[in-house]
Design a protein around this motif. Sequence first.
Motif, PDB file in Angstrom:
ATOM      1  N   THR A 111       0.829  -1.210   0.000  1.00  8.41           N
ATOM      2  CA  THR A 111       0.000   0.000   0.000  1.00  8.41           C
ATOM      3  C   THR A 111       0.857   1.250   0.000  1.00  8.41           C
ATOM      4  N   SER A 144      -4.428   3.494   5.367  1.00  8.72           N
ATOM      5  CA  SER A 144      -4.474   2.784   4.086  1.00  8.72           C
ATOM      6  C   SER A 144      -3.800   1.423   4.179  1.00  8.72           C
ATOM      7  N   GLY A 148      -5.817  -2.140   3.438  1.00  9.36           N
ATOM      8  CA  GLY A 148      -5.376  -3.098   2.429  1.00  9.36           C
ATOM      9  C   GLY A 148      -5.053  -4.452   3.003  1.00  9.36           C
ATOM     10  N   GLN A 172      -7.461   5.169  -1.388  1.00 10.00           N
ATOM     11  CA  GLN A 172      -7.001   3.820  -1.046  1.00 10.00           C
ATOM     12  C   GLN A 172      -7.933   3.169  -0.040  1.00 10.00           C
ATOM     13  N   TYR A 176     -10.150  -0.264  -0.763  1.00  8.34           N
ATOM     14  CA  TYR A 176      -9.945  -1.485   0.008  1.00  8.34           C
ATOM     15  C   TYR A 176     -11.184  -1.897   0.801  1.00  8.34           C
TER      16      TYR A 176
END
Length: 411
Positions: A111, A144, A148, A172, A176
């Motif tokens: 990420t 983030s 992820g 992000q 996700y």
Amino acid sequence: MNYVMGYRCTLCGKEYEANLMDYTCPACGPKGILDVVYDYSQMKKQITREYFRDNKNFSMWRYGPMTTVVQNSLLERTLRVGWTPVYLANQLGQKLNLKELYIKDDGINPTSSLKDRASVVAVVKAIENKFDTICCSSTGNAASSLAGNAARMGLKAVIFVPDRAPAGKLTQLLIYGAKVISVAGSYQQTFELSAEAISRWGWYNRNAGINAHLVEGKKTVSLEFIEQLNWEVPDWVAVSVGDGCTIGGVYKGFYDLLMLGLIDRMPKILGVQAEGCCPFVTAHRENKPLVPTEENTLADSIAVGVPRNPVKALEAVKNTQGEWITVSDDKILETMKLLGTTEGIFGEPAGVAGLAGVVEAINKGLIKAHERVGVIITGNGLKDINNGLKAVGEPLRVEPEISQLEQILTN
């Protein structure tokens, strides 16, 4: 095999057994950050240079036995975090008049930040402890990375961010599949709201400085750095600092290697903060406890006015005879461009702050020309395009005519 003996409070020094379920010291409360204690005498029987020479797992899990993870079967399912490249600077070292400058680019993690190292450990520990939801507050990168890594392992993620978080990082989070709570307030207020929510709904807590396992993930950046340098220790390693957890992890990695006899000395650690948000530097210079500060810097990932891991961060610099330094936002932007144009590495503002600190330390005579210097780029510049454009300006604009192009290029 797991070599955890227990936990030790960084405030009162009280030790607890390895099965402790509290995040912080039961005696000291939320400020009693815990440190993981290992049985190095047993660990060194397995963890040798030969162990690494024969290890074909080129991710941070090659250091799995040096962390707190228990269920090794989970490690095969995670995102591939770690084993990011170390570059000997082709041009930048010479430009800075340094004998050797090594750049570790952690912005190419899954990420795009070093925070993946902490988040992947947090996700594994949450699963080991049978949680289905994991939560944190963050200025961006921790958020983030958690989103992820949680998505990869099938956990639900609830993320609290201050409303100044850059659009790239928010995107992000949403991609996700995290539940994103944007808080109209400071990082401190965001943290407090997340803590209240975690307590109310019983989610697994990935918050920086609260969960002792996070440092054990972050320390793998140091383990890699030294192994990739063929076990040769730099004189200095520079780290950008916000909450204090990353620099604490960097120190812990070097300390582990020293305790195992894999290195014979520690590098000096240079802690770098933005001028507009530098509680650690102020505390160090005035020899006083940390006090809350404003969060006035474009380097959002280190804009933390109330750090959650003060003891580990301050000791990282003190115990290595290192130093603290500040850099302006203008210098951070200059360094983004400098790193990109000399080495082809695009770091976000917080990601290059450590390198900006190296430049400043050289100018002050703190770092000498003959010394070997390592710097960790903690995040990728694509996370914050707006500030990237501030660093480099606009492109040349022309009509589709060669005469106009010739005029521009010859001026």
